[in-house]
Scaffold this active site. Sequence first.
Site, PDB file in Angstrom:
ATOM      1  N   ASP A 123      39.979  50.955  39.482  1.00  0.00           N
ATOM      2  CA  ASP A 123      41.164  50.702  40.469  1.00  0.00           C
ATOM      3  C   ASP A 123      41.634  49.110  39.806  1.00  0.00           C
ATOM      4  OD1 ASP A 123      38.218  49.819  41.014  1.00  0.00           O
ATOM      5  OD2 ASP A 123      39.160  49.056  43.048  1.00  0.00           O
ATOM      6  N   GLU A 155      42.119  44.892  49.250  1.00  0.00           N
ATOM      7  CA  GLU A 155      41.757  46.553  49.140  1.00  0.00           C
ATOM      8  C   GLU A 155      43.077  47.108  49.452  1.00  0.00           C
ATOM      9  OE1 GLU A 155      39.345  48.540  48.322  1.00  0.00           O
ATOM     10  OE2 GLU A 155      37.602  47.042  48.231  1.00  0.00           O
ATOM     11  N   HIS A 208      40.391  45.301  39.848  1.00  0.00           N
ATOM     12  CA  HIS A 208      38.911  45.549  39.617  1.00  0.00           C
ATOM     13  C   HIS A 208      38.387  46.070  38.149  1.00  0.00           C
ATOM     14  CE1 HIS A 208      35.221  47.075  42.093  1.00  0.00           C
ATOM     15  NE2 HIS A 208      35.075  46.044  41.153  1.00  0.00           N
TER      16      HIS A 208
END
Length: 195
Positions: A179, A101, A170
Site C-alpha cells: 500500500d 489510512e 507504506h
Amino acid sequence: MRMKIEDHKLVASNVKQMHCNKKSKLLPVIDTIVLHYTAGGNAMSAAQMLASADNSVSAHLVIARSGQILQLLPFNVKAWHAGYSSLEGRSNVNNFSVGIELDNAGQLHRRGEEWFTWFNKQIMPDEVFTTVLNRRASYWHTYPGIQIEVLAEVCRALRRNYPIRNIVGHSDITSRKLDPGPAFPWERFNALVTG
C-alpha cells in the site's frame, strides 16, 4: 474553509473526532507522513477496527472515499501503523510519523469480466486500475479525486504545523506491504501538495 490543526487535532467541517483507547507515548518529532490503504469495506468500519482494543494497530486518520475524515488519535501521539519499518536509516517509523489510512480495497481479483475485493465485494469497472506486475495483469481499486484532494489538504496542514520532510507509502518503508498500491496517483497528489 482552510483546514487547521488545533491542539494536534484537525479542525474542518468534514472532520469527525473518534475515541481510540490505544494512546501511547507522545511523539518527540513528527517529520514523516505514511500513506496506507485500508483494504476494507468502508472508512467507518476501518476506523472502528483501528480504534478497537481487540488488536494492536492504529492510525491517526482514516479518509473516506467521499472525503470525510475520521481522526482517531492526536498527531502528537504515537500510532501503530508502520510495523517493522525503516526510513533513511531510522527504524520503527511509528516513532516519528503520522499514519493516514485511505478507504480503498487495494488489490482486486478478476472473475470473467467482473472485479472483486478480497472480501467478495464487486467493484465497478470505472473503479478498477489495471497494471502489469510480474508479466501478468494486476487489478487495483482506484482512488476518487475528492479523496486525493482532501488528503493533499491534510498534508498541507500537517506541513504548516510540523517539520514534515517525507510523505511516503507504506511500501516505501517495508518490503512486506504494497500500500497505497499502483493505483495511487502520486504525480497528481504531489502536484496538489506542492501547488
